[in-house]
Design an enzyme around this catalytic site. Sequence first.
Site, mmCIF file in Angstrom:
data_model
loop_
_atom_site.group_PDB
_atom_site.id
_atom_site.type_symbol
_atom_site.label_atom_id
_atom_site.label_comp_id
_atom_site.label_asym_id
_atom_site.label_seq_id
_atom_site.Cartn_x
_atom_site.Cartn_y
_atom_site.Cartn_z
ATOM 1 N N PRO A 2 102.650 73.257 -4.711
ATOM 2 C CA PRO A 2 103.849 73.060 -5.490
ATOM 3 C C PRO A 2 103.987 71.649 -6.022
ATOM 4 O O PRO A 2 104.034 70.684 -5.259
ATOM 5 C CB PRO A 2 104.977 73.372 -4.488
ATOM 6 C CG PRO A 2 104.309 74.010 -3.326
ATOM 7 C CD PRO A 2 102.947 73.442 -3.298
ATOM 8 N N GLU A 3 104.061 71.553 -7.306
ATOM 9 C CA GLU A 3 104.486 70.318 -7.952
ATOM 10 C C GLU A 3 105.922 70.553 -8.418
ATOM 11 O O GLU A 3 106.538 71.544 -8.033
ATOM 12 C CB GLU A 3 103.535 69.967 -9.113
ATOM 13 C CG GLU A 3 102.086 69.828 -8.653
ATOM 14 C CD GLU A 3 101.112 69.434 -9.749
ATOM 15 O OE1 GLU A 3 101.507 68.685 -10.648
ATOM 16 O OE2 GLU A 3 99.968 69.885 -9.716
#
Length: 287
Positions: A2-3
């Site tokens: 996850p960014e």
Amino acid sequence: MPELPEVEVTVRSLRSAIKGHCIEAFRCFNHRLRQPVPAGLGKTLVGRYVTDVRRRAKYLLLDCNERNSARDNTGNGKLGGTLILHLGMSGSLRVFPLGVIPPRRQHDHLEFLFDHGIFVRYHDPRRFGLCVWVPADAETPSLLAKLGPEPLENAFHAKSLRQVLQGRTTSIKNALMDAHVVVGVGNIYASEALFRAGIRPTTPAGSLGFVRLARLVEAVRATLEDAIAAGGSSLRDYAKTDGSDGWFQNDCFVYGRAGEPCRRCSAPIQQLRQSGRTTFYCKRCQR
DNA sequence: CCGACAACCTGTGAGC
DNA sequence: TGCTCACAGGTTGTCG
């Protein structure tokens, strides 16, 4: 995993699912995350209402209200606070509708049950994520204290970016992934934004002028906004809160496309290694 | 202060 | 089939 876009997509659906609702039960099956999940966290959380779900950088923030006294004997007092969650490299949150509680999977570490029957699970195979409680009267936790500007907010602009990059000899790609410079941009979106800006990832960060940095700022924003609209990128572990995949990995210009033709000029996409992370770029479109 | 790198941990795919 | 190695969306501490 996850960014910023993946966290933002998660925050939005989590907000609509649980905002205003009370935590009825909490269970922790493995406290060994990047930081240990505090013992007795359940006693801290149960009985509190989630007043909002927010994001700062790649952290999910669950604001909780003060609690009516009776059930509290934890020593944490009844003061409100914020539950900070981070998804690390491989984490995801899954929201199950009323009455639906499938069997626990391997690496499901945390569970939350709410007063309207909604059930939330935290899943993280690599356990690089975290879950910590910050009381409302605590000073800004060190996790959040030294973060740079949010890329989708006005404080992120070419002028300030030029200032923080002044004299920096590291590559612009490394600088983009540095949370002191700007938060939320990880390995996928750094490559993607640099492609959109037409900037070679190896360019020394301090050598970029105002015009190119202005182009980069807009490229970062456009990349992240497009990714949010696409529901994020699902490569290995990431999934949205309903378990479905994001689609942005299919829209990437360069990430994961080494040897394939550039979508703009057809030259083969190049791959290299910068500070231990893989970078992708087009040698014709990015100078 | 800055930059590069190892460490944290598990899973997967490639190559032999 | 089974083994070993390299590598994977992040962050932090350490070393030079």
